[in-house]
Design an enzyme around this catalytic site. Structure first.
Site, PDB file in Angstrom:
ATOM      1  N   GLY A  45      33.382  35.499  40.545  1.00 50.96           N
ATOM      2  CA  GLY A  45      33.175  34.337  41.402  1.00 50.96           C
ATOM      3  C   GLY A  45      31.954  34.612  42.278  1.00 50.96           C
ATOM      4  N   ALA A  46      31.070  33.617  42.360  1.00 49.18           N
ATOM      5  CA  ALA A  46      29.760  33.852  42.985  1.00 49.18           C
ATOM      6  C   ALA A  46      29.838  34.417  44.408  1.00 49.18           C
ATOM      7  CB  ALA A  46      28.950  32.556  42.942  1.00 49.18           C
ATOM      8  N   GLN A 174      40.535  31.916  33.732  1.00 43.38           N
ATOM      9  CA  GLN A 174      40.566  31.999  35.190  1.00 43.38           C
ATOM     10  C   GLN A 174      41.396  30.853  35.787  1.00 43.38           C
ATOM     11  OE1 GLN A 174      37.861  32.368  33.285  1.00 43.38           O
ATOM     12  NE2 GLN A 174      36.310  33.682  34.208  1.00 43.38           N
ATOM     13  N   ASP A 215      27.405  28.792  40.269  1.00 47.44           N
ATOM     14  CA  ASP A 215      26.882  30.156  40.197  1.00 47.44           C
ATOM     15  C   ASP A 215      25.408  30.220  40.572  1.00 47.44           C
ATOM     16  OD1 ASP A 215      29.344  30.140  38.244  1.00 47.44           O
ATOM     17  OD2 ASP A 215      28.979  32.184  38.959  1.00 47.44           O
TER      18      ASP A 215
HETATM   19  O1  MRU Z   1      32.818  34.227  35.169  1.00 45.02           O
HETATM   20  P1  MRU Z   1      33.320  33.957  36.561  1.00 45.02           P
HETATM   21  O2  MRU Z   1      34.812  33.947  36.658  1.00 45.02           O
HETATM   22  O3  MRU Z   1      32.684  34.860  37.589  1.00 45.02           O
HETATM   23  O4  MRU Z   1      32.813  32.488  36.850  1.00 45.02           O
HETATM   24  C1  MRU Z   1      33.061  31.916  38.116  1.00 45.02           C
HETATM   25  C2  MRU Z   1      32.631  30.507  38.220  1.00 45.02           C
HETATM   26  O5  MRU Z   1      32.057  29.933  37.329  1.00 45.02           O
HETATM   27  C3  MRU Z   1      32.869  29.842  39.540  1.00 45.02           C
HETATM   28  O6  MRU Z   1      33.068  28.474  39.370  1.00 45.02           O
HETATM   29  C4  MRU Z   1      31.663  30.066  40.461  1.00 45.02           C
HETATM   30  O7  MRU Z   1      31.324  31.437  40.514  1.00 45.02           O
HETATM   31  C5  MRU Z   1      31.907  29.575  41.819  1.00 45.02           C
HETATM   32  S1  MRU Z   1      33.182  30.533  42.610  1.00 45.02           S
HETATM   33  C6  MRU Z   1      33.480  29.889  44.143  1.00 45.02           C
END
Ligand code: MRU
Length: 312
Positions: A45-46, A174, A215
């Site tokens: 998650g970003a 997720q 992201d």
């Molecule tokens: O591959 P991930 O689980 O890191 O992807 C996360 C996402 O795509 C989320 O939507 C994004 O990071 C925003 S999290 C607040």
């Protein structure tokens, strides 16, 4: 509970690969361990990646090669490089200065998520909202509260949430594993749907708004987010449903002019041809696994940040 923090000289984080079955905290002492945790999505998650990047610079203890490896551990979420850079800017001040900068990244995230929750809930109209979302954008993707799911949490606290329709989010689930876990802990009504059901349920009038995280947001507003976001944007446009991106200012990348310049992580065939360690497809099947897609800015109704509402 904090998803990631600095505790007694180490990075502590929830191992998200074990949820919802087990909630285990990992203690991480080296950049090598942290890079491994990032690559296998133990932390993800970003916003959480931004904090991991900043705290990782403290672990690196001035080792520039380790800092470069950390910065490149995953390519799409700009927050990782942003968090690394924010802490690394204080290297000349020594370990205490780097730690103080990293803790500011953590604290800023907590404040930013609270602000986005309020601003997003203020923006949406209606008393009993049915929200669709993809991936996990809750506290697990940040430090305490999340981005898009932070807005859901605020709506729920204000008594304005009717239901969340959460996409399961193949291949790593997720949505099925993490978003349902967080919504259950909030006591928020929700149902899990197959990813491919999203556009159909939008067309059927079962959704009042789509809320997603991001992201990386390019300078023109094109937004990279979890694979499946673009299909929801197309479905929302066709159904006349608002499609809202919720992300901190740190996810906006002015150095990337438009979505075609965003590097999309391909996580390899194994995650597609197997599920939970069980093989799905015949031996030898080739696969493509883009972990993110890009939604063009003209499909986005609004971008809610910790400081403003942007209408592309
Ligand atoms: O591959 P991930 O689980 O890191 O992807 C996360 C996402 O795509 C989320 O939507 C994004 O990071 C925003 S999290 C607040």
């Amino acid at each position: 509970m904090r998803t990631i923090d600095w505790v007694d000289g180490a990075v502590e984080l929830v191992d998200q690969t074990l949820l919802p079955g087990k909630c285990v905290m990992l203690r991480i002492h080296t950049v090598e361990e942290l890079v491994d945790a990032i690559r296998r999505l133990a932390v993800r998650g970003a916003p959480a990646l931004g904090v991991a990047g900043a705290l990782g610079v403290v672990l690196a203890d001035g080792d520039l090669a380790a800092i470069a490896a950390l910065r490149a551990a995953r390519p799409t979420a700009v927050n990782l490089a942003w968090g690394v850079d924010r802490a690394a800017a204080h290297l000349s001040g020594g370990r205490e200065a780097v730690l103080a900068a990293a803790l500011r990244v953590r604290d800023d995230d907590i404040a930013a998520c609270r602000a986005m929750g309020e601003r997003g809930a203020d923006l949406l109209e209606g008393d009993r909202l049915r929200i669709m979302t993809v991936c996990n954008t809750g506290g697990l993707a940040a430090v305490e509260r999340g981005t898009a799911l932070g807005v859901v949490q605020t709506l729920h606290e204000r008594g304005r949430l009717a239901e969340v329709l959460a996409l399961e989010t193949r291949p790593l689930l997720q949505g099925a594993r993490l978003t349902t876990w967080e919504l259950a802990r909030m006591g928020a009504p929700h149902r899990l749907i197959a990813d491919s059901a999203g556009p159909y349920l939008l067309a059927k009038g079962q959704v009042d708004a789509v809320l997603i995280g991001a992201d990386r947001i390019a300078a023109n507003g094109d937004t990279a987010n979890k694979i499946g976001s673009y299909a929801l944007a197309l479905g929302a446009e066709r159904a006349g449903v608002p499609f809202v991106v919720v992300a901190p200012e740190s996810t906006i990348d002015p150095a990337t002019p438009s979505g075609e310049h965003i590097e999309i992580e391909d996580r390899g065939a194994e995650e597609i041809v197997t599920i939970g360690g069980t093989r799905l497809a015949p031996e030898g099947t080739r696969a493509l696994n883009p972990a993110f897609d890009v939604t063009p800015h003209d499909l986005i109704t609004a971008i809610v940040t910790d400081q403003r509402v942007i209408r592309p």
